[in-house]
Design a protein around this motif. Structure first.
Motif, PDB file in Angstrom:
ATOM      1  N   ASN A  63       0.814  -1.211   0.000  1.00  0.00           N
ATOM      2  CA  ASN A  63       0.000   0.000   0.000  1.00  0.00           C
ATOM      3  C   ASN A  63       0.848   1.262   0.000  1.00  0.00           C
ATOM      4  OD1 ASN A  63      -1.448   2.160   1.932  1.00  0.00           O
ATOM      5  ND2 ASN A  63      -2.976   1.083   0.703  1.00  0.00           N
ATOM      6  N   ARG A  64       2.009   1.196   0.647  1.00  0.00           N
ATOM      7  CA  ARG A  64       2.851   2.383   0.744  1.00  0.00           C
ATOM      8  C   ARG A  64       3.898   2.450  -0.362  1.00  0.00           C
ATOM      9  NH1 ARG A  64       0.635   6.267   2.583  1.00  0.00           N
ATOM     10  NH2 ARG A  64       2.664   7.272   2.673  1.00  0.00           N
ATOM     11  N   VAL A 119      -2.560  18.071  -2.496  1.00  0.00           N
ATOM     12  CA  VAL A 119      -3.468  18.406  -1.401  1.00  0.00           C
ATOM     13  C   VAL A 119      -2.771  19.347  -0.438  1.00  0.00           C
ATOM     14  CG1 VAL A 119      -4.791  17.493   0.538  1.00  0.00           C
ATOM     15  CG2 VAL A 119      -4.553  16.134  -1.544  1.00  0.00           C
ATOM     16  N   VAL A 120      -3.421  20.457  -0.132  1.00  0.00           N
ATOM     17  CA  VAL A 120      -2.932  21.325   0.933  1.00  0.00           C
ATOM     18  C   VAL A 120      -4.010  21.370   1.998  1.00  0.00           C
ATOM     19  CG1 VAL A 120      -2.198  23.633   1.595  1.00  0.00           C
ATOM     20  CG2 VAL A 120      -1.504  22.697  -0.611  1.00  0.00           C
ATOM     21  N   GLU A 168       2.391  11.132   1.305  1.00  0.00           N
ATOM     22  CA  GLU A 168       1.717  10.627   0.111  1.00  0.00           C
ATOM     23  C   GLU A 168       0.644   9.619   0.493  1.00  0.00           C
ATOM     24  OE1 GLU A 168       5.234  10.845  -3.220  1.00  0.00           O
ATOM     25  OE2 GLU A 168       5.264   9.177  -1.819  1.00  0.00           O
ATOM     26  N   LEU A 169      -0.357   9.522  -0.348  1.00  0.00           N
ATOM     27  CA  LEU A 169      -1.442   8.579  -0.124  1.00  0.00           C
ATOM     28  C   LEU A 169      -1.904   8.102  -1.488  1.00  0.00           C
ATOM     29  CD1 LEU A 169      -3.466   7.368   1.928  1.00  0.00           C
ATOM     30  CD2 LEU A 169      -4.907   9.355   1.548  1.00  0.00           C
ATOM     31  N   MET A 215      -1.915  11.063  -3.988  1.00  0.00           N
ATOM     32  CA  MET A 215      -2.005  12.393  -3.410  1.00  0.00           C
ATOM     33  C   MET A 215      -0.652  12.779  -2.839  1.00  0.00           C
ATOM     34  SD  MET A 215      -5.571  12.291  -1.359  1.00  0.00           S
ATOM     35  CE  MET A 215      -7.112  12.757  -2.177  1.00  0.00           C
ATOM     36  N   THR A 216      -0.200  13.985  -3.159  1.00  0.00           N
ATOM     37  CA  THR A 216       0.976  14.539  -2.501  1.00  0.00           C
ATOM     38  C   THR A 216       0.457  15.634  -1.588  1.00  0.00           C
ATOM     39  OG1 THR A 216       2.335  14.043  -4.403  1.00  0.00           O
ATOM     40  CG2 THR A 216       3.203  15.657  -2.850  1.00  0.00           C
TER      41      THR A 216
END
Lengths: 573, 358
Positions: free
Chosen positions: B93-94, B105-106, B165-166, B136-137
């Motif tokens: 996952n990672r 993303v902020v 990250e995601l 997502m960063t």
């Protein structure tokens, strides 16, 4: 009974009536009196923490909130956590029951450093007062975990004062830890070898190790938050060149072991209760004793499981996950040993035993749901949600508070010299068990559904309402279960029937050799220990019960309150 | 309110969710088994040996090494099995998919800013095409937040001062909750929104109809980064090749850099960000501390700058690629074979940088 009856010379002077002035209480160095001071303190904070919990539960009966502002809600759950964790749960068993019982159990006059013991209470009282002042000045809104940089830079509430209060309180537990370790090493009566110690003492030994090794770290971490807030020293805030995640490492390095500070003494109480009310030796004494130490040691190596998704390295997380699975094993070993201790016992279901049996059930659920969180992949989905809330309440309330209540009821005749109403005792123990499950089981489901903890409003997911209402309904039952003992225990202290020295027919120096309540110097005779702990005889106990039944013409032991009182109280009128 | 609609289980809408749920149910099964085992054991023993029954109590046992080994060993083996299963899923996952669709993303008190690579901006809402892996960063502008997508079984903290990250792959069209799961202050519980997963054509339609009005003038994130680059006049020192004033930014993503303090760091988003807001902390070997701090830049600007620098090529990219509007990227082949003008020639090799300086 007969052996005990011989020693039933009623002590006219005991530690309670040795002196009556307020001054005599506030300057006492008697471990028993200090335990009473602590009991008053932790009860006070338990009430405050309970009231704030009630507010939270009430507020959550609407998805959009109906009573509190966002700010007030945040302050309420922060107050709940701070009161309950730092000022109730951590001192509850060690500083009240531990303080009272350690010297009695090992046959000592007092703790090794009686004046230090008083210092520890004052640190607790001053710390608590500072936190109360901070609460009155507006409170804090960063939660009991004080994650940076919210706590260090962004929150505009009374964080610094609160942290100083917690810092002082931390030293109170360090001092208690030092005192316990010195006492257990140096003050055991002749014949009280390490493996004759009651498991309660072993558990407190392990707890004290954690207190000494862990608490300075959190004290420092919190002090650094204060420095960053007040002087702008860049430790945690990235804007000042700090690292926000560093705080989590330092905080959990203590606060995870702190969970064991809270649960290990509870396990100690549990061993005493199970042994006495099944009239059996605790099964696998050595395994239970060493599992306490294993928990204390492994407990220091698992803090990173609070940080699986905090940006901690993937491989670090994997190692912390492994260690977290391992730390569960000693708890499982204890649970199995307690369960099997019932085998061939002579089990009676008095109030403390009802608490002890609920402890097993609730602790198993609390402990085993930890597996979901030790497992990294499932933790990703569950961390930060109500699953966490439910899990640690099962361990902390289902485990620690249940054991504390059980222990308080068990040793109440020793502490106060009085008997409480067994009827109300059982009612409240059952209320606690039922109310607790009703309150916290729905929270597991909420967590799995994805409701984050510390949410004031959940208008985005109105289907969470049902479980929240269920939880609130349960909390009223739970609240009643905790409220009743405050009434009947207080009542019994003033009006209750006098207790004999050993109303439970229990083993242990505190029951067999010390009066109820004990005299200031604890024992009238020199103590020489010649037998192992828990040298109970279930066969003769069962035989005696049968004889009683035949005499009364009963088919089963009817726990007739009056009859029980007649057998056990001093004034047989 | 739908008071009687009480689900026991959250929707599963990502590729990962099924694997997660399988593990979850297995642990649940084990938990129920052991809980029931202990409760039944305790109940049976407590009833059978209650005070006053005529049960046989002779020859009680106090300890049994066999039993201790059994109830240490069995949970241990089960725990280790669960650990291995779970850790493998976690590592997978990672392990970030480099080809996933980027979303920036902020997080800030108390809303989510999201931006697609083409520049489309959204607040507290995110539209995604179904079946497309997403990465997502994320970074926070203030306190720690947590991006929590329950239906995707995905969550990760959004931390100030560093990127996290995601990744996930939505598999089912629909609207799913996007929550903040880390207490972040007063309006924490209102930092919520929706992820709308759409069929590819619907997504294209949405982009057509709504996407443009959310798009900044600069266009894509890379173009926005280029604008900041020019606006701040970064090019006066950071040209196509290393010069006296500053090292080149061409082809440095992923490169190992030797720093003046003797450390070696890999160039990534975090390195670039720190070099912008606190340049003196990570001076490249051979350079002076001349660069001022650009800490007044917003996190969006810095993300855009990073994307722009990334567009200048990764370390080891052999084939230069072109992008309209961006400066002609350098070649990463040996410098002497380059026919381009001198100031556009990259010299990505660190050793060569050192040579030049010396």
């Amino acid at each position: 009974m007969s052996a005990a009856a011989e020693q039933e010379t009623v002590q006219e002077k005991n530690y309670l009536n040795a002196d009556h002035t307020l001054r005599s209480w506030l300057t006492t160095t008697d471990h028993k009196r200090i335990a009473i001071l602590y009991l008053i303190g932790v009860t006070f904070f338990f009430i405050l923490g309970g009231l704030s919990a009630a507010l939270i539960r009430l507020e959550l009966t609407s998805p959009t909130g109906w009573m509190l502002s966002n700010e007030m809600f945040n302050k309420t759950f922060s107050a709940h956590g701070i009161f309950m964790v730092f000022f109730f749960m951590i001192p509850a068993i060690p500083a009240v029951l531990g303080n009272f019982l350690l010297p009695l159990m090992i046959g000592a006059r007092d703790l090794a450093f009686p004046r230090l013991n008083l210092v520890s209470w004052y640190l607790y009282a001053v710390g608590g007062t500072l936190v109360l002042i901070a609460m009155m000045m507006g409170g804090v809104d960063a939660g009991w975990t004080f994650y940076t940089p919210l706590s260090s830079i962004y929150s505009e509430t009374q964080i610094s004062l609160t942290l100083v209060g917690i810092f002082l309180n931390g030293f109170s537990s360090i001092v208690t830890g030092v005192n316990f370790i010195a006492t257990i090493h140096k003050m055991r009566a002749p014949g009280m070898t390490w493996f004759r110690l009651p498991l309660f003492v072993w558990a407190h030994y392990a707890t004290s190790l954690i207190m000494i090794l862990g608490t300075p770290v959190v004290a420092m971490a919190l002090l650094l938050v204060v420095l960053e807030r007040s002087l702008g020293v860049g430790i945690y805030s990235p804007e000042l060149g700090g690292d926000p995640v560093l705080f989590q490492h330092l905080f959990w390095f203590y606060s995870h072991p702190a969970v064991y500070i809270m649960i290990l003494p509870a396990m100690g109480v549990q061993s005493e209760l199970i042994a006495c009310f099944s009239k059996r030796k605790i099964f696998g004494y050595h395994f239970v004793a060493f599992s306490s130490l294993a928990i204390a040691v492994l407990g220091f190596l698992v803090w990173g499981h609070h940080m699986f998704i905090s940006s901690q390295s993937v491989y670090l997380s994997v190692i912390f996950s492994l260690l977290s699975f391992l730390v569960a094993i000693p708890s499982a070993v204890k649970t199995f040993n307690w369960s099997v201790s019932l085998y061939k016992g002579s089990i009676s279901f008095q109030t403390p035993m009802i608490y002890a049996l609920s402890f097993i059930g609730l602790f198993v659920i609390g402990g085993i749901t930890g597996m979901f969180l030790a497992s990294i992949r499932t933790d990703i989905h569950l961390t930060g949600t109500y699953f966490i809330v439910a899990h640690f309440h099962y361990v902390m309330v289902g485990g620690t508070v249940t054991a504390f209540m059980g222990g308080l009821h068990f040793w109440w005749p020793k502490i106060s010299g009085r008997l409480y109403s067994e009827f109300w005792g059982r009612i409240s123990a059952l209320l606690v068990f039922v109310g607790f499950n009703l309150t916290f089981f729905p929270q597991f489901i909420l967590g799995v559904l994805g409701m984050p903890r510390r949410y004031h409003m959940y208008g985005i997911a109105p289907e969470w309402l049902f479980y929240n209402v269920l939880s609130t309904a349960g909390s009223t039952v739970l609240g009643l279960g905790f409220f009743l003992p405050m009434i009947y225990l207080t009542h019994s202290y003033f009006k209750g029937r006098k207790s004999t020295q050993n109303p439970w027919n229990a083993k242990g120096l505190e029951w067999e050799k010390a009066a109820s309540p004990p005299i200031t110097v604890n024992f009238t005779e020199k103590i020489l220990v010649t037998e192992d702990a828990y040298n109970y005889d279930a066969i003769s106990d069962a035989a005696q019960a049968l004889r009683t039944m035949e005499k009364r013409g009963q088919l089963a032991v009817v726990d007739d309150e009056d009859a029980w009182w007649d057998e056990n109280s001093e004034d047989k009128s | 309110m739908n008071f009687w609609n009480n689900p026991l289980w959250p929707e599963a809408a990502s590729k990962d969710a099924a694997a997660h749920d399988k593990l979850f149910f297995t642990i649940t099964g084990l938990s129920v088994f052991f809980t029931v085992l202990v409760c039944v054991l305790v109940t049976v023993l407590a009833v059978k040996y209650r005070r006053g029954t005529k049960a046989d109590r002779t020859n009680p046992i106090d300890h049994s090494t066999k039993l201790e080994v059994l109830w240490t060993g069995v949970p241990l083996i089960l725990a280790l099995g669960t650990f291995v299963w779970s850790a493998r899923l976690f590592v997978e996952n990672r392990d970030m998919d480099r080809d996933a669709m980027d979303v920036f993303v902020v997080g800030k008190q108390w809303m989510w800013h999201l931006q697609h690579m083409d520049g489309t901006r959204e607040n507290n809402e995110l539209h995604l095409p179904v079946g497309q892996p997403v990465k997502m960063t994320m970074i926070s502008q203030d306190v720690i937040h947590a991006m929590y997508l329950p239906a995707f079984r995905a969550q990760y903290h959004v931390v100030p001062g560093r990127y996290t990250e995601l990744q996930f792959t939505p598999t089912k069209p629909g609207s799913y909750r996007m929550l903040c799961a880390m207490h972040c202050g007063t309006h924490h519980s209102e930092m919520v929104g929706w992820v709308h997963v759409m069929e590819a054509d619907e997504f294209a339609e949405w982009k057509e109809a709504n996407g443009d009005k959310n798009r900044p003038k600069a266009g894509s994130v890379i173009e926005a980064g280029k604008m900041v680059f020019e606006d701040k006049n970064c090019g006066s020192c950071h040209t196509g090749e290393n010069n006296v004033k500053g090292p080149s930014l061409y082809g440095i993503m992923g490169e190992q850099r030797s720093l003046a303090n003797g450390q070696t760091v890999a160039v990534d988003n975090d390195y670039l960000r720190l070099s912008i807001i606190d340049p003196t902390s990570q001076i490249v070997e051979g350079y002076d501390k001349t660069m001022p701090s650009y800490s007044s830049l917003t996190e969006e600007d810095i993300l855009a700058l990073n994307a722009y620098v990334k567009s200048l090529g990764n370390a080891g990219d052999l084939v230069p690629f072109e992008r309209p509007g961006a400066p002609v990227p350098p070649t990463a082949t040996a410098p002497d074979s380059s026919t381009d003008t001198a100031n556009r020639t990259a010299s990505p090799s660190t050793t060569q940088t050192e040579d030049e300086i010396q």
